[in-house]
Design a protein around this motif. Sequence first.
Motif: not given
Length: 225
Positions: A159-164, A181-184, A197-200
Amino acid sequence: MGFKLIIFGLSNIAECAFEYFTHDSDYDVVAFTVDSAYIPENGEFMGKPVVPFEKLTAHFSGDECHVFVAVGAQQLNRFRTRKVEAAKAMGFKLASYVSSRAFVWPNVKLGEHVFIQEDNTIQPFAKIGNNVTLWAGNHIGHASEIKDNCFVTSHVVVSGHCIIGENSFLGVNASVADCVEVGQDNLIGMGAIISKNTPEDALYSTKKTELAKISARKFFKVEDV
């Protein structure tokens, strides 16, 4: 025709890459390459010669040929990333493929060595990092960013304004809600719904659909003829 192209890999992904680059790009695929231990006995793949990756510069010039690494998400994308870096160190430029049937808004920023198949929708202000694969039919929302070395399978919704985060893998039909934000180093499994948001280094999976106690033919009252 544009530049000549060498494809790293002999897998089904390499087959797909050959088809896309051959029929929907200006590249002319002249050879495949893999580590010398994996050269096939006949020395060919898809009708093209297969040369040892370690000796690539003895056969081809970086001034005339580009390289595309057709590798999946093995080792959370590390294997593909290492081969990309090795090809660059040899002096080869990296090829990208963006399907003519993908919808990519003009102000989208694309990194190097991306592989974007048909029916992807990438909305305004989105950013796609280096060495990112978007298999067919995904939605990348406005102002979202997919960072380097990610692999997104098919029918994924970001969706919008996310970070993978870097090196992440998103399975078929996974969904990521707005502003998440999906962690690395994340593995987002098939059909997973990510709303926070998810952790690394996180792995999210969904339960498999269970086999019903009643059979399909019995449910539909199929009569033997």
